[in-house]
Design a protein around this motif. Structure first.
Motif, short mmCIF file in Angstrom:
data_model
loop_
_atom_site.label_atom_id
_atom_site.label_comp_id
_atom_site.label_asym_id
_atom_site.label_seq_id
_atom_site.Cartn_x
_atom_site.Cartn_y
_atom_site.Cartn_z
N GLY A 236 -20.92 121.73 -15.64
CA GLY A 236 -22.46 121.57 -15.80
C GLY A 236 -22.93 122.27 -16.96
N PHE A 237 -22.00 122.42 -17.99
CA PHE A 237 -22.73 123.01 -18.95
C PHE A 237 -21.60 122.96 -20.04
N LEU A 238 -21.89 123.33 -21.30
CA LEU A 238 -21.60 123.09 -22.25
C LEU A 238 -20.05 124.05 -22.73
N GLU A 239 -19.05 123.47 -23.38
CA GLU A 239 -18.16 125.21 -24.19
C GLU A 239 -19.53 126.27 -25.09
N THR A 240 -20.19 125.40 -25.90
CA THR A 240 -21.15 126.44 -26.77
C THR A 240 -21.80 127.68 -25.31
N ASP A 241 -21.66 127.36 -23.80
CA ASP A 241 -22.73 128.06 -23.04
C ASP A 241 -21.58 129.27 -22.63
N PHE A 242 -20.28 128.80 -22.76
CA PHE A 242 -19.18 130.11 -22.44
C PHE A 242 -18.85 131.13 -22.33
N LYS A 243 -19.47 131.96 -23.89
CA LYS A 243 -19.74 133.64 -24.08
C LYS A 243 -20.75 133.80 -22.80
N ILE A 244 -22.45 133.11 -23.03
CA ILE A 244 -23.09 133.38 -21.60
C ILE A 244 -22.43 133.47 -20.47
N LEU A 245 -22.20 132.80 -20.31
CA LEU A 245 -21.90 132.47 -18.95
C LEU A 245 -20.51 133.95 -18.35
N LEU A 246 -19.64 134.09 -19.73
CA LEU A 246 -18.59 134.43 -19.53
C LEU A 246 -19.50 136.22 -19.42
N ASN A 247 -19.94 136.24 -19.94
CA ASN A 247 -20.85 137.88 -20.21
C ASN A 247 -21.39 138.31 -18.69
N LYS A 248 -21.51 137.14 -17.78
CA LYS A 248 -22.64 136.98 -16.87
C LYS A 248 -21.24 137.45 -15.82
N ILE A 249 -20.36 136.44 -16.21
CA ILE A 249 -19.13 136.91 -15.05
C ILE A 249 -18.23 138.55 -15.38
N LYS A 250 -18.13 138.60 -16.10
CA LYS A 250 -17.45 140.03 -16.27
C LYS A 250 -18.61 141.17 -15.78
N ASP A 251 -20.05 141.07 -16.16
CA ASP A 251 -21.46 142.10 -15.66
C ASP A 251 -20.58 142.35 -13.86
N LEU A 252 -20.84 140.70 -13.51
CA LEU A 252 -20.48 140.84 -11.69
C LEU A 252 -19.16 141.27 -11.22
N LYS A 253 -18.18 140.99 -11.58
CA LYS A 253 -17.34 141.95 -11.90
C LYS A 253 -15.76 140.60 -11.15
N PHE A 254 -16.33 139.84 -11.48
CA PHE A 254 -15.44 138.84 -10.69
C PHE A 254 -14.63 138.85 -11.85
N GLN A 255 -13.47 137.71 -11.75
CA GLN A 255 -12.17 137.39 -12.38
C GLN A 255 -12.52 135.70 -12.94
N LEU A 256 -12.54 135.90 -13.93
CA LEU A 256 -11.83 134.26 -14.41
C LEU A 256 -10.30 133.45 -13.89
N VAL A 257 -10.40 132.83 -13.34
CA VAL A 257 -8.96 131.97 -13.23
C VAL A 257 -8.88 131.23 -13.53
N ASN A 258 -9.97 130.51 -14.57
CA ASN A 258 -9.55 129.22 -14.98
C ASN A 258 -10.22 128.80 -15.41
N LYS A 259 -10.29 128.02 -17.13
CA LYS A 259 -11.34 127.33 -17.76
C LYS A 259 -10.47 126.07 -18.18
N LYS A 260 -11.58 124.69 -18.16
CA LYS A 260 -11.28 123.74 -18.63
C LYS A 260 -12.76 123.02 -19.30
N ASN A 261 -11.52 122.22 -20.19
CA ASN A 261 -13.11 121.82 -21.25
C ASN A 261 -12.57 120.67 -21.40
N LYS A 262 -13.73 119.17 -21.25
CA LYS A 262 -13.26 117.68 -21.71
C LYS A 262 -14.56 117.53 -22.56
#
Length: 272
Positions: A236-262
């Motif tokens: 529900g978000f754009l590629e330009t939002d990725f850094k903001i989301l990634l920072n949150k994911i790292k802060d919460l100690k989650f692991q990014l498993v997959n990332k897809k762009n369309k």
């Protein structure tokens, strides 16, 4: 219920501008958008037409160089428009999504969605990406939360992929009604449908699916974690939002498993 149609005339009409403006429109509460003849058309309920919304639109128009007008339309005309434009869409070699007025299509997973005013037919990039990603997860005996269910399409597919139970939540009455109807059309009986804008407390999930927007997802992360879910599909978000989301994911100690762009839209799968 009546709706208002906003017509946006872009001075610089290109794919990137359309994607960015559309993302902002969804964040402002518009229920659907389409593009035609170098215009963007956005639809919102009459009750949402407030002075604050007009002010937000005026700011958005100045920042992104477009002019807009709006006029009232009727739900009946909207539904006819959906029927005239809604074509079946193939998600992968096994899955197709169609409306009830289309002929039956011989696929292993055939999902019937009559969208009415709800978002989620498989045509938008985010819904397509999330549907596709569900096929890469073993949902056997899993409890799933579909947060912001729209038409119910992701709940229906989760059920067809053998999820044990699904809880589908949306704050909008029309989405709840639409999901209920689509569940019946697909003979789905393991979905609990809840009208709310909050993640349910005292419920545990294995997988959370949320295809809403960046801000709602960021605000909901802590509540997601309280459900003890270990896996998430977010969009529900754009590629330009990725850094903001990634920072949150790292802060919460989650692991990014997959990332897809369309077409500039993004889907993330993360695990604890």
């Amino acid at each position: 219920m009546n709706y208002f149609k906003f017509s946006l005339a872009l001075n610089n009409f290109n794919e990137q501008s359309v994607e960015i403006i559309t993302a902002f429109l969804f964040q402002l509460g518009f229920e659907s958008c389409e593009e035609s003849n170098n215009n963007i058309y956005a639809y919102t309920k009459k009750v949402n037409l407030t002075g604050d919304l007009i002010n937000e639109m005026e700011t958005l128009s100045k920042n992104h160089n477009f002019k807009f007008t709006f006029n009232e339309i009727f739900t009946e005309n909207w539904n006819k428009k959906w029927e005239s434009n809604f074509e079946p869409i193939q998600i992968n070699r096994d899955c197709v999504i169609r409306a009830s007025f289309h002929k039956q299509i011989n696929f292993k997973y055939e999902i019937i969605i009559d969208p009415k005013m709800s978002f989620g037919t498989g045509h938008h990039e985010t819904t397509f990406l999330v549907c596709n990603e569900l096929f890469g997860i073993n949902l056997e005996n899993k409890n799933v939360l579909d947060y912001g269910c729209g038409t119910g399409i992701l709940s229906i597919l989760s059920s067809k992929l053998n999820a044990k139970s699904i809880t589908a939540i949306d704050y909008d009455n029309k989405c709840i009604d639409n999901t209920f109807e689509n569940l019946k059309k697909n003979n789905i009986d393991n979905v609990e449908l809840i009208k709310d804008d909050k993640v349910p407390k005292n419920k545990k999930f294995d997988l959370i699916i949320s295809n809403i927007n960046r801000n709602v997802i960021l605000e909901s992360f802590e509540a997601f974690i309280e459900t003890e879910a270990k896996e998430f599909i977010l969009s529900g978000f754009l590629e330009t939002d990725f850094k903001i989301l990634l920072n949150k994911i790292k802060d919460l100690k989650f692991q990014l498993v997959n990332k897809k762009n369309k077409n500039g839209w993004l889907m993330l799968r993360i695990k604890k």
